[in-house]
Design an enzyme around this catalytic site. Structure first.
Site, PDB file in Angstrom:
ATOM      1  N   GLY A   1       8.831  10.221   6.266  1.00 20.84           N
ATOM      2  CA  GLY A   1       9.491  11.222   5.541  1.00 20.84           C
ATOM      3  C   GLY A   1      10.399  10.115   4.476  1.00 20.84           C
ATOM      4  N   TYR A   2      11.332  10.859   3.739  1.00 20.09           N
ATOM      5  CA  TYR A   2      11.923  10.274   2.595  1.00 20.09           C
ATOM      6  C   TYR A   2      10.941   9.563   1.778  1.00 20.09           C
ATOM      7  CZ  TYR A   2      16.506   8.609   0.975  1.00 20.09           C
ATOM      8  OH  TYR A   2      17.652   9.066   0.002  1.00 20.09           O
ATOM      9  N   LEU A   3      10.097  10.505   1.191  1.00 17.45           N
ATOM     10  CA  LEU A   3       8.800   9.942   0.631  1.00 17.45           C
ATOM     11  C   LEU A   3       9.404   9.396  -0.870  1.00 17.45           C
ATOM     12  CD1 LEU A   3       6.541  12.836   1.422  1.00 17.45           C
ATOM     13  CD2 LEU A   3       6.938  11.051   2.665  1.00 17.45           C
ATOM     14  N   HIS A   4       8.681   8.496  -1.101  1.00 18.32           N
ATOM     15  CA  HIS A   4       8.711   8.016  -2.283  1.00 18.32           C
ATOM     16  C   HIS A   4       7.109   7.549  -2.926  1.00 18.32           C
ATOM     17  CE1 HIS A   4       7.539   4.204  -0.141  1.00 18.32           C
ATOM     18  NE2 HIS A   4       8.794   4.257   0.535  1.00 18.32           N
TER      19      HIS A   4
ATOM     20  N   HIS B   1       4.368   6.195  -0.778  1.00 19.02           N
ATOM     21  CA  HIS B   1       3.737   7.375   0.116  1.00 19.02           C
ATOM     22  C   HIS B   1       2.808   8.182  -0.754  1.00 19.02           C
ATOM     23  CE1 HIS B   1       7.920   6.618   2.345  1.00 19.02           C
ATOM     24  NE2 HIS B   1       7.118   6.768   3.356  1.00 19.02           N
TER      25      HIS B   1
ATOM     26  N   LYS C   1       2.126  -2.327   2.536  1.00 22.39           N
ATOM     27  CA  LYS C   1       3.489  -2.691   2.742  1.00 22.39           C
ATOM     28  C   LYS C   1       3.750  -2.916   3.986  1.00 22.39           C
ATOM     29  CE  LYS C   1       8.001  -2.719   2.061  1.00 22.39           C
ATOM     30  NZ  LYS C   1       8.614  -2.130   3.421  1.00 22.39           N
TER      31      LYS C   1
HETATM   32  P1  AMP Z   1       6.967   4.945   6.565  1.00 29.69           P
HETATM   33  O1  AMP Z   1       7.488   6.347   5.933  1.00 29.69           O
HETATM   34  O2  AMP Z   1       7.991   3.986   6.345  1.00 29.69           O
HETATM   35  O3  AMP Z   1       6.504   4.915   8.129  1.00 29.69           O
HETATM   36  O4  AMP Z   1       5.595   4.686   5.780  1.00 29.69           O
HETATM   37  C1  AMP Z   1       4.397   5.569   5.923  1.00 29.69           C
HETATM   38  C2  AMP Z   1       3.457   4.896   5.102  1.00 29.69           C
HETATM   39  O5  AMP Z   1       3.609   4.695   3.899  1.00 29.69           O
HETATM   40  C3  AMP Z   1       2.916   3.565   6.056  1.00 29.69           C
HETATM   41  O6  AMP Z   1       1.623   3.456   5.863  1.00 29.69           O
HETATM   42  C4  AMP Z   1       3.577   2.605   4.829  1.00 29.69           C
HETATM   43  O7  AMP Z   1       3.023   1.180   4.981  1.00 29.69           O
HETATM   44  C5  AMP Z   1       3.298   3.295   3.906  1.00 29.69           C
HETATM   45  N1  AMP Z   1       4.392   2.705   2.575  1.00 29.69           N
HETATM   46  C6  AMP Z   1       5.556   2.553   2.794  1.00 29.69           C
HETATM   47  N2  AMP Z   1       6.299   1.713   1.620  1.00 29.69           N
HETATM   48  C7  AMP Z   1       4.948   1.631   0.696  1.00 29.69           C
HETATM   49  C8  AMP Z   1       4.882   1.132  -0.616  1.00 29.69           C
HETATM   50  N3  AMP Z   1       5.981   0.519  -1.166  1.00 29.69           N
HETATM   51  N4  AMP Z   1       3.779   1.036  -1.107  1.00 29.69           N
HETATM   52  C9  AMP Z   1       2.382   1.529  -0.464  1.00 29.69           C
HETATM   53  N5  AMP Z   1       2.574   1.853   0.860  1.00 29.69           N
HETATM   54  C10 AMP Z   1       3.816   2.361   1.303  1.00 29.69           C
END
Ligand code: AMP
Length: 279
Positions: free
Chosen positions: A31-34, A37, A149
């Site tokens: 979550g806290y999507l950017h 994601h 990432k």
């Molecule tokens: P997280 O919410 O941090 O667990 O990330 C969820 C998914 O989003 C994971 O597969 C991360 O590798 C991917 N992700 C996070 N940040 C980025 C980014 N800047 N670019 C591409 N994928 C990302």
């Protein structure tokens, strides 16, 4: 867009999607999507008919001294973003929906997960593998999309999928960066303006290393030393800065162009950032 909190209900819905002949894609997130994601959701949409996004801050991948309780949330915004990107379903379980109180089974990858981030965070990848295996069983996706990432995470998941015969294609989507180079991360919200400015040294050092490789440099030691100097000069202490084989994560002495990556993790003021680059 459907939303689910119950693993059983989501599973039944996914089975119905399969019966209808739909190819299912899964994008696991906390979550806290950017934009990072969202790029994964788009990648899944390109390949699949039905995209399921999970939003779950998984307690088992955080050590007691880590930021589980402080991890940022913005559920309503996240749901709107998933809907706008065309996700068919969002899964937002509570920890109690995912883990019975007396849960006693773990999924652990024992080689690729041990170094790098695993050395600093000994239970992290066991928690990741366990929750991802559970999500795979609940959703039964054809494709799951992860971000470059978290380079070590994708390598560990690929190994788990191979070793445990999950019939799932793992896609590694490129890193999405801010325009100044900083890799997007939900945890960037913790950075003060000063920390954010100096954090650009991570991506800058990796871009410089890639340029050096493109210009013919092959020595891992030369590249790693230059990266350490750049981030240290900016006030960040490198945990590791290592040229690795992109699949096995074994450290290399010589870059093998097309099959190598540089993994980087740095600390400052109790914060920890990771970044990487494919060579
Ligand atoms: P997280 O919410 O941090 O667990 O990330 C969820 C998914 O989003 C994971 O597969 C991360 O590798 C991917 N992700 C996070 N940040 C980025 C980014 N800047 N670019 C591409 N994928 C990302």
């Amino acid at each position: 867009m459907q939303t689910f909190t119950s693993p059983t209900e989501l599973h039944a819905w996914c089975m119905e999607q399969k019966r209808l002949g739909r190819v299912i894609g899964l994008v696991p997130t906390m979550g806290y999507l950017h934009e990072g994601h969202l790029s994964l959701i788009r990648e899944a949409r390109k390949r699949c008919d039905t995209v399921v996004v999970s939003i779950f801050v998984n307690p088992t991948q955080f050590a007691p001294n880590e930021d589980y309780d402080a991890y940022p949330h913005k559920e309503a915004d996240d749901l709107a973003l998933c809907q706008a990107e065309g996700a068919a379903a969002c899964f937002l379980p509570q920890p109690g929906d995912m883990y019975p109180q007396d849960a006693s089974t773990w999924v652990e990858e024992t080689r690729l997960s041990k170094g790098y981030c695993g050395a600093q965070r000994p239970i992290h990848f066991r928690g990741v593998c366990t929750v991802v295996a559970k999500l795979f069983n609940i959703v039964a996706p054809d494709v799951a999309v992860f971000g470059q990432k978290d380079f070590q995470q994708v390598a560990v998941i690929r190994r788990m999928v191979r070793d445990l015969n999950f019939p799932i294609e793992i896609v590694r989507a490129p890193i999405v960066r801010d325009s100044d180079g900083l890799a997007k991360s939900s945890r960037n919200t913790y950075l003060t303006p000063e920390q954010r400015a100096t954090a650009l040294s991570l991506s800058r050092s990796l871009f410089a290393a890639k340029a050096a490789v493109d210009a013919g440099e092959r020595s891992a030691e030369v590249l790693e030393t230059a990266i350490r100097q750049t981030v240290t000069a900016a006030g960040w202490a490198p945990d590791y800065a290592t040229v690795v084989d992109a699949e096995t994560l074994v450290p290399l002495q010589q870059v093998a162009p097309g099959a190598s990556a540089i993994l980087l993790a740095c600390r400052k003021d109790g914060l920890r950032l990771i970044d990487n680059i494919l060579l």
